[in-house]
Write an enzyme that holds these catalytic residues in place. Structure first.
Site, PDB file in Angstrom:
ATOM      1  CG  ASN A   1     -18.558 -19.045  13.197  1.00 45.55           C
ATOM      2  OD1 ASN A   1     -18.059 -18.564  12.177  1.00 45.55           O
ATOM      3  ND2 ASN A   1     -19.791 -19.519  13.237  1.00 45.55           N
ATOM      4  CD1 TRP A   2     -13.702 -14.770  14.550  1.00 46.75           C
ATOM      5  CD2 TRP A   2     -12.347 -13.830  13.034  1.00 46.75           C
ATOM      6  NE1 TRP A   2     -12.474 -14.588  15.137  1.00 46.75           N
ATOM      7  CE2 TRP A   2     -11.623 -14.021  14.227  1.00 46.75           C
ATOM      8  CE3 TRP A   2     -11.690 -13.268  11.930  1.00 46.75           C
ATOM      9  CZ2 TRP A   2     -10.282 -13.647  14.353  1.00 46.75           C
ATOM     10  CZ3 TRP A   2     -10.354 -12.894  12.049  1.00 46.75           C
ATOM     11  CH2 TRP A   2      -9.662 -13.087  13.247  1.00 46.75           C
ATOM     12  CE  LYS A   3     -22.075 -16.779  13.963  1.00 48.41           C
ATOM     13  NZ  LYS A   3     -23.414 -16.729  14.490  1.00 48.41           N
TER      14      LYS A   3
ATOM     15  CG  HIS B   1     -23.194 -22.184  11.907  1.00 45.55           C
ATOM     16  ND1 HIS B   1     -24.247 -21.308  11.814  1.00 45.55           N
ATOM     17  CD2 HIS B   1     -22.526 -21.863  13.045  1.00 45.55           C
ATOM     18  CE1 HIS B   1     -24.216 -20.486  12.852  1.00 45.55           C
ATOM     19  NE2 HIS B   1     -23.179 -20.802  13.610  1.00 45.55           N
TER      20      HIS B   1
ATOM     21  CD  GLU C   1     -25.279 -17.768  11.576  1.00 48.01           C
ATOM     22  OE1 GLU C   1     -24.132 -17.700  11.082  1.00 48.01           O
ATOM     23  OE2 GLU C   1     -25.543 -17.331  12.726  1.00 48.01           O
TER      24      GLU C   1
ATOM     25  CD  GLU D   1     -23.144 -22.902  17.381  1.00 50.47           C
ATOM     26  OE1 GLU D   1     -22.440 -22.091  17.977  1.00 50.47           O
ATOM     27  OE2 GLU D   1     -23.347 -22.870  16.158  1.00 50.47           O
TER      28      GLU D   1
ATOM     29  N   GLY E   1     -26.826 -15.477  18.337  1.00 52.53           N
ATOM     30  CA  GLY E   1     -26.872 -14.060  17.974  1.00 52.53           C
ATOM     31  C   GLY E   1     -28.032 -13.291  18.587  1.00 52.53           C
TER      32      GLY E   1
ATOM     33  CB  SER F   1     -26.079 -15.548  23.283  1.00 58.15           C
ATOM     34  OG  SER F   1     -26.871 -15.149  22.175  1.00 58.15           O
TER      35      SER F   1
ATOM     36  N   GLY G   1     -19.544 -16.844  18.573  1.00 51.58           N
ATOM     37  CA  GLY G   1     -19.730 -16.014  17.380  1.00 51.58           C
ATOM     38  C   GLY G   1     -19.386 -14.565  17.686  1.00 51.58           C
ATOM     39  N   GLY G   2     -20.411 -13.755  17.933  1.00 53.82           N
ATOM     40  CA  GLY G   2     -20.244 -12.309  18.149  1.00 53.82           C
ATOM     41  C   GLY G   2     -19.097 -11.929  19.077  1.00 53.82           C
TER      42      GLY G   2
HETATM   43  P1  PGA Z   1     -23.179 -16.152  18.738  1.00 56.39           P
HETATM   44  O1  PGA Z   1     -22.980 -17.233  17.568  1.00 56.39           O
HETATM   45  O2  PGA Z   1     -22.106 -16.410  19.764  1.00 56.39           O
HETATM   46  O3  PGA Z   1     -23.019 -14.815  18.069  1.00 56.39           O
HETATM   47  O4  PGA Z   1     -24.538 -16.355  19.302  1.00 56.39           O
HETATM   48  C1  PGA Z   1     -22.592 -18.543  17.862  1.00 56.39           C
HETATM   49  C2  PGA Z   1     -22.439 -19.335  16.594  1.00 56.39           C
HETATM   50  O5  PGA Z   1     -23.251 -19.179  15.687  1.00 56.39           O
HETATM   51  O6  PGA Z   1     -21.513 -20.147  16.467  1.00 56.39           O
END
Ligand code: PGA
Length: 255
Positions: A9-11, A94, A96, A164, A170, A210, A231-232
């Site tokens: 997930n590149w956000k 998600h 966020e 999650e 993050g 993470s 994500g990251g």
């Molecule tokens: P993260 O994000 O790996 O940067 O913690 C995961 C996500 O939100 O899907």
């Protein structure tokens, strides 16, 4: 047997040029990784270009969000019919989206229904907040989100759920594999009650928060955990390739 699944997930990262560069860096090695389903979720504006780059590869494409209406006066929104044909998956609910953009369980429910109508495969994200976790309310929070999103929807065995925990996203503080596996087992039990055992056994449930190349082995080693939503670490080609390759190897051995 559930096929392991790793999604990136590149956000809200990568310009169109950067997205193409990142795909080029990963394409060959990801494509060669066998026994694991691989998914990239770039920003909307890169979906068309990335879709073309992934043609003839084993890598799939997903969107990070969508609106539930099919068309109309909804400035700035993207609809399911715009996505279908372009990508196979869509991330919904998600944390966020829930936290920054006010998405409720009711909205997530409408989005899941709309995705299915348009033959898009939802990746439903659920996870407790830190305060809920500390108050011992993780299961209550998760059960409410899963039920809120899926109640009244016909059983979908090709659904993907991502567990999650909000406090792990993050932050560099991943959940332990014990915690993640226990909550994922709990989610499967909720699905058994909501639908039935055979459907619930087929739903893939991922861990997210993470995840990186150093800790993926712990998560992938757990039979309850079918893969990861990353994500990251999905923005670094070497990291993401390593996550996919380790998962393929560990899950392959466990077969
Ligand atoms: P993260 O994000 O790996 O940067 O913690 C995961 C996500 O939100 O899907």
């Amino acid at each position: 047997m559930r096929v392991p699944f790793i999604a990136g997930n590149w956000k809200m990262n990568t310009t169109a040029t950067e997205a193409e560069k990142l795909v080029l860096e990963m394409l060959d090695k990801l494509d060669r990784a066998k026994g694991v389903e691989k998914l990239l979720c770039p920003p909307f504006i890169s979906l068309v270009a990335v879709n073309m780059m992934l043609q003839n590869s084993s890598i799939k494409l997903g969107a990070q969000n969508m609106y539930f209406e099919t068309e109309g006066a909804f400035t700035g929104e993207i609809s399911p019919i715009m996505l279908c044909g372009l990508c196979e998956f869509v991330i919904l609910g998600h944390s966020e989206r829930r936290g920054y953009f006010g998405e409720t369980d009711e909205i997530v429910h409408k989005k899941v229904k709309a995705a299915l109508t348009s033959k898009l495969r939802p990746i439903l994200c659920v996870g407790e907040r830190l305060a809920e976790n500390e108050a011992g309310k993780t299961e209550d929070a998760i059960s409410k989100q899963v039920t809120g999103a899926l109640q009244g929807i016909e059983p979908i065995s090709n659904l993907v759920v991502a567990y999650e925990p909000v406090w792990a996203i993050g932050t560099g503080k991943a959940a332990s594999h014990e915690q993640a596996a226990a909550t994922i087992q709990f989610i499967r039990d909720v699905l058994v009650k909501l639908w039935n055992r055979s459907v619930a056994q087929n739903v893939r449930i991922l861990y997210g928060g993470s995840v990186n190349s150093k800790n993926i082995a712990e998560f992938a080693s757990r039979p309850e955990i079918d893969g990861a939503l990353v994500g990251g670490a999905s923005l670094k080609s070497e990291e993401f390739i390593s996550i996919v390759e380790q998962t393929a190897e560990i899950k392959g051995r466990a077969k």
